[in-house]
Design an enzyme around this catalytic site. Structure first.
Site, mmCIF file in Angstrom:
data_model
loop_
_atom_site.group_PDB
_atom_site.id
_atom_site.type_symbol
_atom_site.label_atom_id
_atom_site.label_comp_id
_atom_site.label_asym_id
_atom_site.label_seq_id
_atom_site.Cartn_x
_atom_site.Cartn_y
_atom_site.Cartn_z
ATOM 1 C CE LYS A 259 -3.205 5.069 -6.837
ATOM 2 N NZ LYS A 259 -3.342 3.618 -7.057
ATOM 3 C CG ASP B 136 -0.101 3.057 -8.106
ATOM 4 O OD1 ASP B 136 -0.939 2.201 -8.399
ATOM 5 O OD2 ASP B 136 0.261 3.935 -8.918
HETATM 6 P P1 NDP Z 1 5.716 -0.770 -10.796
HETATM 7 O O1 NDP Z 1 6.330 0.531 -10.463
HETATM 8 O O2 NDP Z 1 6.106 -1.986 -10.059
HETATM 9 O O3 NDP Z 1 5.924 -1.082 -12.358
HETATM 10 C C1 NDP Z 1 5.438 -0.237 -13.342
HETATM 11 C C2 NDP Z 1 5.886 -0.787 -14.686
HETATM 12 O O4 NDP Z 1 5.278 -0.025 -15.726
HETATM 13 C C3 NDP Z 1 7.393 -0.667 -14.883
HETATM 14 O O5 NDP Z 1 7.816 -1.688 -15.731
HETATM 15 C C4 NDP Z 1 7.506 0.700 -15.548
HETATM 16 O O6 NDP Z 1 8.685 0.876 -16.308
HETATM 17 C C5 NDP Z 1 6.295 0.687 -16.442
HETATM 18 N N1 NDP Z 1 5.861 2.060 -16.688
HETATM 19 C C6 NDP Z 1 5.554 3.006 -15.759
HETATM 20 N N2 NDP Z 1 5.249 4.161 -16.347
HETATM 21 C C7 NDP Z 1 5.363 3.932 -17.660
HETATM 22 C C8 NDP Z 1 5.176 4.746 -18.796
HETATM 23 N N3 NDP Z 1 4.815 6.036 -18.677
HETATM 24 N N4 NDP Z 1 5.355 4.175 -20.004
HETATM 25 C C9 NDP Z 1 5.703 2.866 -20.130
HETATM 26 N N5 NDP Z 1 5.919 2.061 -19.079
HETATM 27 C C10 NDP Z 1 5.748 2.587 -17.882
HETATM 28 O O7 NDP Z 1 4.138 -0.525 -10.708
HETATM 29 P P2 NDP Z 1 2.978 -1.595 -10.580
HETATM 30 O O8 NDP Z 1 3.310 -2.822 -11.330
HETATM 31 O O9 NDP Z 1 2.612 -1.674 -9.160
HETATM 32 O O10 NDP Z 1 1.788 -0.830 -11.312
HETATM 33 C C11 NDP Z 1 1.504 -0.973 -12.695
HETATM 34 C C12 NDP Z 1 0.083 -0.522 -12.971
HETATM 35 O O11 NDP Z 1 -0.827 -1.323 -12.204
HETATM 36 C C13 NDP Z 1 -0.236 0.928 -12.587
HETATM 37 O O12 NDP Z 1 -1.209 1.433 -13.477
HETATM 38 C C14 NDP Z 1 -0.853 0.790 -11.206
HETATM 39 O O13 NDP Z 1 -1.678 1.879 -10.878
HETATM 40 C C15 NDP Z 1 -1.664 -0.483 -11.420
HETATM 41 N N6 NDP Z 1 -2.034 -1.179 -10.189
HETATM 42 C C16 NDP Z 1 -1.087 -1.606 -9.290
HETATM 43 C C17 NDP Z 1 -1.470 -2.288 -8.168
HETATM 44 C C18 NDP Z 1 -0.482 -2.865 -7.213
HETATM 45 O O14 NDP Z 1 -0.910 -3.591 -6.298
HETATM 46 N N7 NDP Z 1 0.801 -2.649 -7.377
HETATM 47 C C19 NDP Z 1 -2.908 -2.480 -7.842
HETATM 48 C C20 NDP Z 1 -3.804 -2.074 -8.889
HETATM 49 C C21 NDP Z 1 -3.366 -1.413 -9.992
HETATM 50 P P3 NDP Z 1 9.881 1.766 -15.700
HETATM 51 O O15 NDP Z 1 10.542 0.903 -14.666
HETATM 52 O O16 NDP Z 1 10.737 2.039 -16.882
HETATM 53 O O17 NDP Z 1 9.264 3.004 -15.133
#
Ligand code: NDP
Length: 448
Positions: free
Chosen positions: A129, A169
């Protein structure tokens, strides 16, 4: 729940001493060790081979300076990380997170989880990572590009298509991967599948964008079916509104559910009529706006500031898809009190240990992240295969393979839980099944 096995208790103490100031990493190791207690007892050969001691120590930790110049001509400095955690079953594989909260402990917890997740996919990928404390939010495209180029100028010395293959991510989407790929190609003068999540015109896989969210729903569907339930006519609450949340919303809706809430780091929307996903995609994927803008188009929906209240919305199924530790005991109790019977994790480690205790106490179905959200890295693995054979498969082909992989992952978790006397505990099942494959490989390869 507390750890009882003396050998693992002592080892956890060493891990705590050696990784001070990294609570997320300790949390992830503790959870895995709790599930592995019966394994440590049943498999003294793995204890003797030092597998437990070795698996909690990254093979390599790279920390570097990322200098870049902003639009005002001012030099900015961020910190970059790549943790190459375990390569027993394949090249290091795992995403790059760009978020101001990133520090060593976050990247280590994510890299550690990635070992078991990648193992569960059945594909040959080790765990890694990376990321940076850079915040892409509010930056111009030019600033994001200059940051990504500087980040890759150092990272390219450590990665390669057969060594370490990063992906997206939080904060790292198609735009960032494109800039990083361009810089890698320029410096190394080679066009290889060194990153996944690439654009479709330069080696990306169809269905990679959808993969994690779809995969969460395919896994959930299997878990529900095994327990005599389904998505049909269920009300679903999903946190986040990024890549995972958007495509989980899409697939859950296709499978017959009604998704009523989404959030971002500022607050959440509640739309009793069901989320208008086309609008969310426009706001989030195209315009990069905040989720609160949703109510400008749908005034009948309600926006609330702050994130934790989302778990007080009545629902049958909750899919936390935002970030780590976003769902605590209070949130879990509120879900249970409102009749929620299943929590399946789209984000990595979104439930606190106390929340997980509540799921078990209340008899809720619980699908842990490292199994439920493995669809993203699984399709990344399929992207690597397509790059190696210089071919691209159809959307239907990739989606079909994703569905079978998620089905297999559920089956491995279910069977491992049963074999070790913890039927229905898919967290233990995921940890045990993911661990055993890597552990056997580590033992066979000797003390390395
Ligand atoms: P994105 O950046 O596309 O979206 C993240 C979302 O979560 C946004 O809506 C963001 O809001 C919100 N968010 C982030 N940090 C916080 C916080 N501290 N408190 C509240 N909301 C928060 O990321 P992904 O959708 O790709 O990833 C989401 C999760 O899924 C993560 O844990 C990631 O590690 C996991 N994941 C992702 C994969 C992938 O293929 N993308 C694969 C496996 C796991 P804002 O815009 O306001 O920051």
């Amino acid at each position: 729940m507390a750890l009882k096995n003396k050998y693992l208790v002592d080892l956890l103490e060493t891990v705590k001493k050696r990784n001070q100031g990294e609570p997320e990493f300790i949390q992830a190791v503790t959870e895995v060790f709790m599930s592995l207690e019966p394994v440590a007892e049943k498999r003294p050969d793995l204890v003797e081979a030092g597998v437990f001691e070795r698996i909690v120590e990254p093979e390599r930790q790279i920390i570097f300076r990322v200098p870049w110049v902003d639009d005002n001509g001012v030099t900015q400095v961020n910190r970059g990380f790549r943790i190459e955690f375990n390569s027993a079953i394949g090249p290091y594989k795992g995403g790059l997170r760009l978020h101001p909260s990133v520090y060593l402990g976050i990247i280590k917890f994510l890299g550690f989880e990635q070992i078991f997740k990648n193992s569960l996919t059945t594909l040959p990928m080790g765990g890694g990572k990376g990321g940076s404390d850079f915040d892409p939010k509010g930056k111009s495209d030019g600033e994001v590009m200059r940051f990504c180029q500087s980040f890759m100028t150092e990272l390219c010395k450590h990665i390669g298509p057969d060594t370490d293959v990063p992906a997206g991510d939080i904060g790292t989407g198609a735009r960032e991967i494109g800039y990083m790929f361009g810089q890698y190609k320029r410096i190394r003068n080679e066009f290889t599948g060194v990153l996944t999540g690439k654009g479709l015109t330069f080696g990306g896989s169809l269905a990679r964008t959808e993969a994690t969210g779809y995969g969460v729903c395919y896994f959930t569907d299997e878990l529900l079916k095994a327990n005599g339930k389904s998505f049909k006519d269920k009300t679903v609450v999903i946190s986040g509104s990024g890549n995972v949340a958007i495509y989980a919303t899409q697939k859950a809706t296709e499978l017959g559910a009604k998704v009523v809430a989404l959030s971002d780091s500022n607050g959440y929307i509640y739309d009793e009529n069901g989320i208008d996903l086309a609008l969310v995609k426009q706001l989030k994927e195209v315009e990069r706006k905040r989720i609160k803008e949703y109510v400008n188009v749908h005034p009948e929906a309600k926006y609330t500031e702050g994130c934790s209240g989302i778990w007080t919305i009545p629902c049958d199924i909750a899919l936390p898809c935002a970030t780590q530790n976003e769902l605590d005991a209070e949130g879990a109790k509120a879900l249970a009190a409102n009749g929620c019977f299943a929590v399946i994790e789209g984000a990595n480690m979104p439930s606190t240990p106390e929340a997980i205790d509540v799921y078990f106490e209340k008899g809720m179905l619980y699908g842990p992240a490292k199994a439920a959200n493995a669809g993203g890295v699984a399709v990344s693995g399929l992207e690597m295969s397509q790059n190696s054979e210089r071919l691209s498969w159809t959307f239907e082909d990739v989606d079909g393979r994703l569905k079978s992989i998620m089905k297999e992952i559920f089956k491995s978790c279910d069977e491992a839980a049963k074999e070790y006397g913890m039927e229905g505990n898919y967290m233990a099942g995921a940890n045990i099944a993911g661990f055993l494959k890597v552990a056997e490989a580590m033992k066979a390869q000797g003390c390395v």
